[in-house]
Each structure stands twice: as C-alpha cells, then as structure tokens.
Write a protein that holds these residues in place. Sequence first.
Motif, PDB file in Angstrom:
ATOM      1  N   GLY A  29      -8.564  -0.076 -14.798  1.00  0.00           N
ATOM      2  CA  GLY A  29      -8.110   0.653 -13.621  1.00  0.00           C
ATOM      3  C   GLY A  29      -6.626   0.438 -13.414  1.00  0.00           C
ATOM      4  N   SER A  30      -5.996   1.377 -12.765  1.00  0.00           N
ATOM      5  CA  SER A  30      -4.598   1.182 -12.379  1.00  0.00           C
ATOM      6  C   SER A  30      -4.475   1.125 -10.862  1.00  0.00           C
ATOM      7  CB  SER A  30      -3.719   2.321 -12.919  1.00  0.00           C
ATOM      8  OG  SER A  30      -4.126   3.574 -12.406  1.00  0.00           O
ATOM      9  N   GLY A  31      -5.214   1.971 -10.176  1.00  0.00           N
ATOM     10  CA  GLY A  31      -5.139   1.950  -8.730  1.00  0.00           C
ATOM     11  C   GLY A  31      -6.327   2.666  -8.133  1.00  0.00           C
ATOM     12  N   LEU A  32      -6.633   2.289  -6.926  1.00  0.00           N
ATOM     13  CA  LEU A  32      -7.746   2.899  -6.198  1.00  0.00           C
ATOM     14  C   LEU A  32      -7.152   3.659  -5.023  1.00  0.00           C
ATOM     15  CD1 LEU A  32     -10.851   3.082  -5.930  1.00  0.00           C
ATOM     16  CD2 LEU A  32     -10.722   1.037  -4.471  1.00  0.00           C
ATOM     17  N   THR A  33      -7.542   4.957  -4.896  1.00  0.00           N
ATOM     18  CA  THR A  33      -7.001   5.763  -3.816  1.00  0.00           C
ATOM     19  C   THR A  33      -8.083   5.999  -2.772  1.00  0.00           C
ATOM     20  OG1 THR A  33      -5.590   6.885  -5.413  1.00  0.00           O
ATOM     21  CG2 THR A  33      -5.775   7.875  -3.235  1.00  0.00           C
ATOM     22  N   ASP A  34      -7.759   5.603  -1.553  1.00  0.00           N
ATOM     23  CA  ASP A  34      -8.659   5.837  -0.423  1.00  0.00           C
ATOM     24  C   ASP A  34      -8.369   7.227   0.101  1.00  0.00           C
ATOM     25  OD1 ASP A  34     -10.075   5.918   1.895  1.00  0.00           O
ATOM     26  OD2 ASP A  34      -8.891   4.353   2.918  1.00  0.00           O
TER      27      ASP A  34
ATOM     28  N   TYR B 212     -10.122  -3.192  -5.085  1.00  0.00           N
ATOM     29  CA  TYR B 212     -11.086  -3.436  -6.134  1.00  0.00           C
ATOM     30  C   TYR B 212     -11.738  -4.793  -5.942  1.00  0.00           C
ATOM     31  CZ  TYR B 212      -9.359   0.403  -9.095  1.00  0.00           C
ATOM     32  OH  TYR B 212      -9.027   1.623  -9.605  1.00  0.00           O
TER      33      TYR B 212
ATOM     34  N   TYR C 222       2.324   9.200 -19.283  1.00  0.00           N
ATOM     35  CA  TYR C 222       1.306   9.846 -18.460  1.00  0.00           C
ATOM     36  C   TYR C 222       1.740  11.251 -18.056  1.00  0.00           C
ATOM     37  CZ  TYR C 222      -0.773   5.203 -18.203  1.00  0.00           C
ATOM     38  OH  TYR C 222      -1.329   4.019 -18.530  1.00  0.00           O
TER      39      TYR C 222
ATOM     40  N   ASN D 173      -8.310   5.471 -10.456  1.00  0.00           N
ATOM     41  CA  ASN D 173      -7.298   5.857 -11.447  1.00  0.00           C
ATOM     42  C   ASN D 173      -7.352   4.849 -12.594  1.00  0.00           C
ATOM     43  OD1 ASN D 173      -5.963   7.941  -9.647  1.00  0.00           O
ATOM     44  ND2 ASN D 173      -5.679   6.088  -8.418  1.00  0.00           N
TER      45      ASN D 173
ATOM     46  N   ASN E  49      -5.839  -6.316 -11.837  1.00  0.00           N
ATOM     47  CA  ASN E  49      -5.655  -6.526 -13.277  1.00  0.00           C
ATOM     48  C   ASN E  49      -4.456  -5.736 -13.788  1.00  0.00           C
ATOM     49  OD1 ASN E  49      -7.956  -8.167 -13.439  1.00  0.00           O
ATOM     50  ND2 ASN E  49      -9.267  -6.356 -13.567  1.00  0.00           N
ATOM     51  N   TRP E  50      -4.316  -4.524 -13.261  1.00  0.00           N
ATOM     52  CA  TRP E  50      -3.186  -3.681 -13.688  1.00  0.00           C
ATOM     53  C   TRP E  50      -1.873  -4.308 -13.233  1.00  0.00           C
ATOM     54  CZ3 TRP E  50       0.808  -1.301 -11.189  1.00  0.00           C
ATOM     55  CH2 TRP E  50       1.539  -0.370 -11.914  1.00  0.00           C
TER      56      TRP E  50
ATOM     57  N   LEU F 106       1.762  -2.284 -20.725  1.00  0.00           N
ATOM     58  CA  LEU F 106       1.617  -0.911 -20.238  1.00  0.00           C
ATOM     59  C   LEU F 106       2.610   0.010 -20.948  1.00  0.00           C
ATOM     60  CD1 LEU F 106       1.356  -1.648 -16.412  1.00  0.00           C
ATOM     61  CD2 LEU F 106      -0.507  -1.272 -18.038  1.00  0.00           C
ATOM     62  N   PRO F 107       2.222   1.245 -21.172  1.00  0.00           N
ATOM     63  CA  PRO F 107       3.156   2.207 -21.773  1.00  0.00           C
ATOM     64  C   PRO F 107       4.149   2.692 -20.720  1.00  0.00           C
ATOM     65  CG  PRO F 107       1.112   3.305 -21.265  1.00  0.00           C
ATOM     66  CD  PRO F 107       0.904   1.854 -20.924  1.00  0.00           C
TER      67      PRO F 107
ATOM     68  N   TYR G 253       0.179   8.393   1.438  1.00  0.00           N
ATOM     69  CA  TYR G 253       0.804   9.693   1.193  1.00  0.00           C
ATOM     70  C   TYR G 253      -0.085  10.823   1.684  1.00  0.00           C
ATOM     71  CZ  TYR G 253      -2.231  10.094  -2.958  1.00  0.00           C
ATOM     72  OH  TYR G 253      -3.294  10.178  -3.796  1.00  0.00           O
TER      73      TYR G 253
ATOM     74  N   ARG H  34       0.856  -1.173   0.000  1.00  0.00           N
ATOM     75  CA  ARG H  34       0.000   0.000   0.000  1.00  0.00           C
ATOM     76  C   ARG H  34       0.902   1.236   0.000  1.00  0.00           C
ATOM     77  NH1 ARG H  34      -2.858  -3.699  -0.789  1.00  0.00           N
ATOM     78  NH2 ARG H  34      -4.807  -4.257   0.274  1.00  0.00           N
TER      79      ARG H  34
ATOM     80  N   SER I 259     -13.101  -4.673 -11.800  1.00  0.00           N
ATOM     81  CA  SER I 259     -12.622  -3.457 -12.448  1.00  0.00           C
ATOM     82  C   SER I 259     -12.210  -3.771 -13.878  1.00  0.00           C
ATOM     83  CB  SER I 259     -11.423  -2.875 -11.690  1.00  0.00           C
ATOM     84  OG  SER I 259     -10.306  -3.738 -11.824  1.00  0.00           O
TER      85      SER I 259
ATOM     86  N   LYS J  59       2.682   7.293 -11.430  1.00  0.00           N
ATOM     87  CA  LYS J  59       1.502   7.530 -12.273  1.00  0.00           C
ATOM     88  C   LYS J  59       0.358   8.170 -11.477  1.00  0.00           C
ATOM     89  CE  LYS J  59      -2.055   5.207 -14.987  1.00  0.00           C
ATOM     90  NZ  LYS J  59      -3.124   5.719 -14.147  1.00  0.00           N
ATOM     91  N   ASP J  60       0.032   7.614 -10.287  1.00  0.00           N
ATOM     92  CA  ASP J  60      -1.203   7.984  -9.611  1.00  0.00           C
ATOM     93  C   ASP J  60      -1.013   8.814  -8.353  1.00  0.00           C
ATOM     94  OD1 ASP J  60      -2.678   6.754 -11.548  1.00  0.00           O
ATOM     95  OD2 ASP J  60      -2.821   4.842 -10.485  1.00  0.00           O
TER      96      ASP J  60
ATOM     97  N   ILE K  70      -4.504   6.627   0.694  1.00  0.00           N
ATOM     98  CA  ILE K  70      -3.909   5.289   0.545  1.00  0.00           C
ATOM     99  C   ILE K  70      -4.195   4.800  -0.864  1.00  0.00           C
ATOM    100  CG2 ILE K  70      -3.850   2.923   1.412  1.00  0.00           C
ATOM    101  CD1 ILE K  70      -5.015   4.074   4.048  1.00  0.00           C
ATOM    102  N   LEU K  71      -3.127   4.450  -1.576  1.00  0.00           N
ATOM    103  CA  LEU K  71      -3.251   3.979  -2.965  1.00  0.00           C
ATOM    104  C   LEU K  71      -3.080   2.466  -2.995  1.00  0.00           C
ATOM    105  CD1 LEU K  71      -3.370   4.460  -6.057  1.00  0.00           C
ATOM    106  CD2 LEU K  71      -0.878   4.840  -5.979  1.00  0.00           C
ATOM    107  N   ILE K  72      -4.031   1.810  -3.681  1.00  0.00           N
ATOM    108  CA  ILE K  72      -3.994   0.355  -3.809  1.00  0.00           C
ATOM    109  C   ILE K  72      -3.970   0.032  -5.309  1.00  0.00           C
ATOM    110  CG2 ILE K  72      -5.132  -1.824  -3.254  1.00  0.00           C
ATOM    111  CD1 ILE K  72      -6.409   1.234  -1.541  1.00  0.00           C
ATOM    112  N   ALA K  73      -3.083  -0.861  -5.726  1.00  0.00           N
ATOM    113  CA  ALA K  73      -2.978  -1.212  -7.138  1.00  0.00           C
ATOM    114  C   ALA K  73      -4.140  -2.088  -7.551  1.00  0.00           C
ATOM    115  CB  ALA K  73      -1.664  -1.947  -7.409  1.00  0.00           C
ATOM    116  N   ASP K  74      -4.623  -1.843  -8.790  1.00  0.00           N
ATOM    117  CA  ASP K  74      -5.655  -2.693  -9.373  1.00  0.00           C
ATOM    118  C   ASP K  74      -5.041  -4.058  -9.664  1.00  0.00           C
ATOM    119  OD1 ASP K  74      -7.281  -4.052 -11.238  1.00  0.00           O
ATOM    120  OD2 ASP K  74      -8.172  -2.148 -11.896  1.00  0.00           O
TER     121      ASP K  74
ATOM    122  N   LEU L 239       3.488   2.771 -10.303  1.00  0.00           N
ATOM    123  CA  LEU L 239       2.146   3.226  -9.926  1.00  0.00           C
ATOM    124  C   LEU L 239       2.214   4.536  -9.155  1.00  0.00           C
ATOM    125  CD1 LEU L 239      -0.862   2.411 -10.000  1.00  0.00           C
ATOM    126  CD2 LEU L 239      -0.515   1.383  -7.736  1.00  0.00           C
TER     127      LEU L 239
END
Lengths: 159, 645
Positions: B560-565, B554, A66, B574, A49-50, A60-61, A33, A30, B557, A108-109, A43-47, A105
């Motif tokens: 998606g690349s990421g979910l921000t809480d 997730y 981005y 995202n 599938n991604w 992925l590019p 930030y 996790r 999905s 990117k995010d 809190i950022l969580i990676a997908d 990630l």
Amino acid sequence: MQTPEFQGTKLIDRLCWAKENLDGVQTDYRVVYEDSVDECAKILIADPNWMAAALQGGILPPVWVYHELAKDEAQPDFKKHTRGYLLHNTEPVEAMTEEEAIEYLIMKDVPQSVWQTWNEGNKPKMVICTKQQLPETREWRNAWKIKESPNDSNNIHRR
Amino acid sequence: MSQKIKVEQIADLTAIDNVVEDTTPELGGDLQSNGNDIVFADNDKATFGSATGGDLQIYHNGSNSYIDDAGTGILYIRSSDVRLGKYTGENMLRGLADGAVTLYYNNNDKLATTSTGVTVTGTLAATAVTGDGSGLTNLPSSGGISNVVEDTTPQLGGDLQSNGNDVVFADNDKAVFGTGNDLEIFHDPSGSGHSYINESNTFGNLIVQANNLTLKRTEGNSENYIVCTANDAVDLYFNGAKKLETTNTGVTVTGTLAATAVTGDGSGLTNLPSGGNADTLDGLDSSQFLRSDTADTKTSGNLSFSDNIKARFGNGADLQIYHDGSDSFIKDGGTGNLHIDATQLNFRNGTQNATYADFTDGGAAQLYHNNAVKFATTATGVTVTGTIAATAVTGDGSGLTNLPAAGISNVVEDTTPQLGGDLQSNGNDIDFADNDKAIFGAGNDLQIYHDGSNSYISDTGTGHLKVTAASLLVQNTSGDNRIFADQAGPVNLYHGTSGSPKLATSATGVTVTGTLAATAVTGDGSGLTGITASGSGSAKAWCQFDGTAATISYGESFNGSGLTDLGEGRYQNNITNSMNTTTYPVIAEAGNELSDYPTQSNDRDHNSLIGSRTSSAQRLYSVDHNTGVQDDCQSMNAVIFGDLA
C-alpha cells in the motif's frame, strides 16, 4: 540499515524487503482535498510501510513513473500495462524527509487536477495538516469540507 | 490757479509757449535743473568760451564722446582727487592732491609717483634706462659688478658682439673649446715662443674646413706651405715651389720620389727606362724572390701564403693547396686523378708520432687504430686484428678456418638451449606443435598445450591456479560473454548471445534472471523474499483498517502507499506496485468486531462492496447489512490478486 543494491530487482521484491526489514512509520500528516464540489472532503493517510520505504530510500520509483503509467491507462484502448518495467528498472529515488514523502504521496495518490491547481479557486482545494487538526469524531463525516480560510488551527469544519 | 490765470493773461501777448520756440534763447539768470537733465543730441555741444573759437566743447558725435579744448590756454581738470576710470568704476588713472598720481592696469596700480620718484609694481620693461644708477637700492645682496673683469664666473646670455673690438688673450691664456677642453688655441712665449692649436680628444679629429685652404708663411710673405682647393688639387710646397700635387688619377711629383717601399704591381707605370725585364733582376739575392728558371734556387727564406691564398696548379687551377684560417686543404677539383706517388706512403698525425695508414710498394696497405694495425691487406686477402662488426658478411664461408669446434648454425641445432636474457618476440610468435607444452614450475606444475583435439591449461602441481586481473572476462570465439568477474563487484554468468547475465553475485547473495531449476535448494528459506509476492498465485496487496476511527489508518497492509478516506463507509486503497490491468480480483470483507458472537444479532453487521479501481487504487465500500446505507465499519479487509505491472 543500509538498503541493498537492488540492481534489476522488481519493485514488489523491494517492497517485500522493506516490509520485512523496516519498521513502519506512522506519520501525523494528513492530506485533505476536495476534487468535487458535490462530495465531502477526502483524507489521504500514508501507509506506514510505504512511509518507512520512502524514508529509507533506494526502494520507491520516481513519482513520474506513476504519471507515465496513468497516461497509458487513460488511453481508450487500454487493456494492460506494457511499460511496467518503469516501476522496476528506473533507478529508485534516494531517501526522503517525511515532508518530501508527503509531497511524493500527494503527487501519486491525489488527483492531478487537485494538486496542480490546489490554490487557484475561491478556496484551497487541498490542505496538508496533522491528524490533531481533524475532527475528533466522524460525526457528519459526509459533510466535512475545507474551510475557506484554512489558516485557522482547525482546517476542517462540518457543514 | 493764479498761474493759469497768468498764462491766459500772457496768451494775448506775442510770446513763446516754451524754450523750443525760442531760437535765440538767452538766460536771464542761472538755469536751474531742478532734478532734470539737459540732454544734448548727437553733435549738439556744450560750448564754453568763445562760441566760434571752440575753446572748450563737450559733445558726442554718435560714435564717441569728446572734450575738446581747441582754444587758447590750458585745459584744467582740478580736484583734490582726480580719477579717470571705466564707467563701471574700474580705475585707470588717479591723482591725489599733495599725493601720488597712480596708473592702473586692469584696476591694479602699476606705477605711482612718490615724493622721491616713482614706484613700479612688477617688471619695468624699457628700451633704455638712463642715469648712473648710483642711487639704486634693493639690488641683489651679492652686489653688482662694475665691469666684466669683476665677474669671476662670467656667463654669456647671448652672442658676444665684438663691435670692432678684439678679444685679446695674454700669453698662455687659451681659447678653449669642448666640454673636455678638447681644443685649445693659445700662445706660449717660452723659448722662441710658439702658438698652438691643440686637439686633445683622442677620438675626434681636428677638422679645418674651408672651400679653399692655404697654409703659408707669416703675413707679408707669399711663400706657401700647403694649398687646398675645393674640388681640385692639394699642393705641397718646398721653399715656395710645388713638389707634390694630387690629381684626379693620383699624384704628380715634381722631382725625384725617394721611398723605402712602393707597393703595387707597377703595371701602369709609364716612362720607365727602356730594356727593363726579369733579367735585370739577376744578381739579386735569391731569398728576395723566386723565379721559374733553373738558374735560381731559393736558398733561404720561406715561401709563405696567407690564409686563403692558394698555391694553384693547372690552367684551370685544378689543384690547390691552401689554408683557410681553420683547416688546410689539398684540393683537386679539375680533371683527372690526384696521384700521390711514393715507394712508401705514410699518413701520420700532426706530431708525426702515430700512423693513420701506410702503403708499401709491393707490400701491404695497412689501417691503424691508435697507432696499432687493425686491417692489413695480404697476398691472400686481408687480416683483421680484433672483432669484425658488420651488418652483413657475404660469402658461403666455405673457406673459413679456425671456427669454434662446437658452433651451431641455428637454434634448432642447440638441443639444450638456455636463455641468457629475456627472449624478445619482436613481432614474432612462438609456435607450439600439438602436445608441445609451455611448462612452468620446477615440478612441471603448470602446463599449457594443445593435444590436437583440445587445449589445456593444466595445473598439476601444488597450490592454486590463480588467474588475476582487474576484471576478468571470458568470451567465446564470437566475442559473446561467458563469465565476467568485476574487480570488486559482481561475478556474472551468461547464456547464449544475450549480454545480460543469468546469474549475478551481489552483496546480499545472487540474482538469477529467469527460472532457477535445481534438484534441491537447501536452507530453511527464512530469508527468502519476493518468493510469493510476484508469483501468479499469490496475493499482490492487502490491507486492513478500522473505518470508524476519527482518522482512519492502516492496521495491516502490504504494497500500500496510502489510504484515502472518501467519506462515511467509503475508502480507497492506493498501492505502490501497480497492477497490470484494471480488472484484477479484489476480495473485501467489512464488519464490526463481534465480541459476543454468535449470540449477537446480525442487525449491526456490514457488507462490503468493491468499487471502481485503477491499476493503482481500489475503492472499498462498507454497507450496513440491514439498511443498505454506506456506513463505517470497524474492520475493513481487502486482498488483491492478479498480475503486477
């Protein structure tokens, strides 16, 4: 499974291939930030599938794509993207490790103002941790902050 | 105290206070130094003996120190151990009572007297050492020699000076010079006895050098043999009379010169007898000379010319016959022609058994090859025996006879031409007229031709028409690609002048760039991808997650690349393939799992709100339906439409 040679294949089609052919990967990582002193930690969580696509490679590019699109979008007269081909035509990045994918990630995010200067303030602006290091419940979620001494086993505390 | 009183007492007397005031000091007793020195200024002397005679004086004159004994008698320096040395302690001379007197050099003893003489440490260098040396000991073990005679291997350490003496060689004893005994001088008494100066080195000369050299009879007799004078003549004598003298122009012989041969053309001879001419040679044997008058015929002996000596003819040496050591020449370098006149002229080999060419008066001129006639002139032309190989033969050939009856003048005349080898184009084309074909195969299987309207590669036989190449490219006449087949990669089809393929095969199928228009596409479509993803009417991304989980993630999905809480009831989705704008539609729904729906009241349900969005992220909010406060919900759903970037 080997990634097909997506020559000239749009990114969305590559993602379709990944979703249909790859099993999602749930990461324990996790990214916590803070981009505003007035707001709680995010809190950022990676997908999954991604993450599977990142570990597979060839889908992925590069992350700089981005950033280029973000520059275009930051222009005052921005209406629509004219350089979307960067997503599709730029040669995809090779397979990454889970840690490399998290770094990708973040870039990117997570806002650039955070990850470019994450350790320059009075306390870290960003922490990469595992989900086990997060509080077990969302009690007082709006008061969560990064500890000033993030070396503790638990990097998040409730204010 | 008593002495002070004493001084005061004698102060009243006419006396001196100290010795300095005493200009005629006299010692009334021994002078005790009591730990003090007697210091003599420069040139002040300690004088012993007669004060005026200066028997012994010790003093320093400001530069040097002196012990002078100018008086009578001997200056004794006596001690059981007398030493002369440097003030620093270095010994120079030492004399021991009843022992040695030693001389030192740099504090090292070099000469010491002993009870038997002296001992010198080191080398004794002397201009002369006298005595017969009979008592010398420790000489080299080989022993000395009493004279040179005893030395069987005498060596000179320097020039041998004769000092008025002779070096006498007995008979056959030699003075030998040179490493190889090259020169010997000796006297051999055998026979009548001869003396010799022998130079035995075969490569060198015996050189007798002198400004003036005379060989003459034994001393006391004035008869000369040879007299050589520097920068002047060398004279030879007979019985004391000079007979031959060299001069700056030659030699002068006094008397008759008798010789078996004298060379030179004699052109400078003078004082010859009068009337001398070629006629005087008459009567000599004709083999001894050759002359031009017809009276003489050379009857014997060859007339020989050495290499490069030429028989020359003509005033300008126009014709020359000679041999240069390698080749022989008959050379006509003058005016006019070189005529070789003969009724029958033959050129033959050196062994005279094969003919190169022959020429007959009134007949043929013939050229030979290996002694066989190959080319002969005739009254009507030439006859060639064999094949003529020529780059060109001119003439219309109208008079040619005996040609092959079936001969053709060119390929056109050959109605059944056959190749005897590969046909080389040599920069030329093979032009096929309309409907003339290049035909391949026993059954005319493959034909290439143009019928006046179209061109054909026609394969009507068995098997395939195979076109093989590492990579095959079909272009139009303007150079635009039509079909490209890579060695192991794609096969591309093109349209128009675009260099980009419209249809390209790949490892997984084909890629069509543009719209695929087909009356039918078969297959169940189960493997189709991207069909709905990028279509304008399809969803571009979606997500579903539980917002109440401690660490949300997730559930379902796409893109998606990421979910921000972001906090309680606030989330950000995202996406990977960014949207084209920031105003794309988003449909969201927030709510709790209503296990007892519809009996449960609505006071725990939630509403969803769409927050700010960028082309790559959307903020989603969950709001308590009753309180209006942002609150986590159990199921947050969002679907995104619009155009992708």
